[in-house]
Write a protein that holds these residues in place. Sequence first.
Motif, PDB file in Angstrom:
ATOM      1  N   ARG A  84       0.852  -1.181   0.000  1.00  0.00           N
ATOM      2  CA  ARG A  84       0.000   0.000   0.000  1.00  0.00           C
ATOM      3  C   ARG A  84       0.893   1.237   0.000  1.00  0.00           C
ATOM      4  O   ARG A  84       1.682   1.452   0.923  1.00  0.00           O
ATOM      5  CB  ARG A  84      -0.905  -0.012   1.228  1.00  0.00           C
ATOM      6  N   THR A  97      -2.274   5.775  -3.457  1.00  0.00           N
ATOM      7  CA  THR A  97      -3.129   6.887  -3.068  1.00  0.00           C
ATOM      8  C   THR A  97      -2.270   8.146  -3.011  1.00  0.00           C
ATOM      9  O   THR A  97      -1.122   8.102  -2.572  1.00  0.00           O
ATOM     10  CB  THR A  97      -3.774   6.643  -1.691  1.00  0.00           C
ATOM     11  N   ASP A 108      -1.279  -0.377  -5.715  1.00  0.00           N
ATOM     12  CA  ASP A 108      -2.229   0.229  -4.776  1.00  0.00           C
ATOM     13  C   ASP A 108      -1.659   1.581  -4.336  1.00  0.00           C
ATOM     14  O   ASP A 108      -0.879   1.658  -3.384  1.00  0.00           O
ATOM     15  CB  ASP A 108      -2.436  -0.702  -3.583  1.00  0.00           C
ATOM     16  N   PHE A 115       0.235   3.038   5.838  1.00  0.00           N
ATOM     17  CA  PHE A 115       0.670   2.578   4.520  1.00  0.00           C
ATOM     18  C   PHE A 115       2.002   1.855   4.654  1.00  0.00           C
ATOM     19  O   PHE A 115       2.769   2.104   5.593  1.00  0.00           O
ATOM     20  CB  PHE A 115       0.809   3.768   3.562  1.00  0.00           C
ATOM     21  N   ASP A 116       2.280   0.982   3.703  1.00  0.00           N
ATOM     22  CA  ASP A 116       3.561   0.266   3.707  1.00  0.00           C
ATOM     23  C   ASP A 116       4.712   1.166   3.271  1.00  0.00           C
ATOM     24  O   ASP A 116       5.839   1.020   3.749  1.00  0.00           O
ATOM     25  CB  ASP A 116       3.487  -0.949   2.769  1.00  0.00           C
TER      26      ASP A 116
END
Length: 311
Positions: A2, A27, A25, A71-72
């Motif tokens: 993410r 954002t 993924d 998030f990652d």
Amino acid sequence: MRILVVGAGGIGGYYGGRLLEAGRDVTFLVRPARARKMRSSGLMIASASGSVELPSTPVVTAAELKSGGTFDLVVATCKAYDLPGAMDDFAPAVGPGSLVLPLLNGMRHLEALDARFGANAVLGGLCLISTRLEDGGRIAHLSDVHRLTFGARSPAQGDAVRRVAAAFEGARFEPVVAPDVTLAMWEKWVFLAALAGITCLMRASIGDIARAGGTGHVLAMLDECRAIAEAHGRAPSESFLAMSRGRLTDPDSALVASMLADLERGGPTEADHILGDLLLRGRAVGLSAPLLEAALVAINAQANRAARAAD
């Protein structure tokens, strides 16, 4: 993985858009006005390497991020002068296992990020690309170069870097894992400081400066920057210096630093982060850099003049 991309300007929008194009993924963390624009029209990239329209672009504002989980990977693409506020904005996205990949120039931002999130979470990174965010929100990629270099700042980050490399694989840009990312960052800093310093001092392109007989000044400024890096144990390679000398003395070059454009339009610049911090590190080891110092004075003088005119 993410991924949160902080900013959707020329840098963040390009690399984040390419990752989104590849099905990752992704954002984007943006300001409210940019969020409204992207939610209505998506993200567009115009590039000789392949143009793309991404109508469904996940975006979030700082207020919305507070309840969005962690998030990652957080990719920070803001300007240096915006970093303090940006860290406050994306801090809710950073959890115990999160990684932060900054694509800022210079080195001082690493100290701020380490202090806030811990050195183990912060990778090294830089990018080599020329882009422009156009008035309509489209990102124009202005050359065929779109390299993103990243790497471990300590041996303990090896597995983390491999996870990031796997996430970047297959996206339509050039990801490069640097064996010594700190040296790569110093080399870019040396080149950028010389480029920004000389083009802002002379208020002209590299080609204009060379044709006016200024090659010696350019090379002297580059050598000042090189000496500071070398004194801090980060001597640029001979191949890098040869490339830099060639690019910075080409009489046919239209190359200017983006800092000059910022200066001419009266906006904030990264002069303190790029030139000022390098000067401070030089003074700390007993080195003077008179041309670099003259460039910083010229930039600050012009900024003071613009501020008075605005009042």
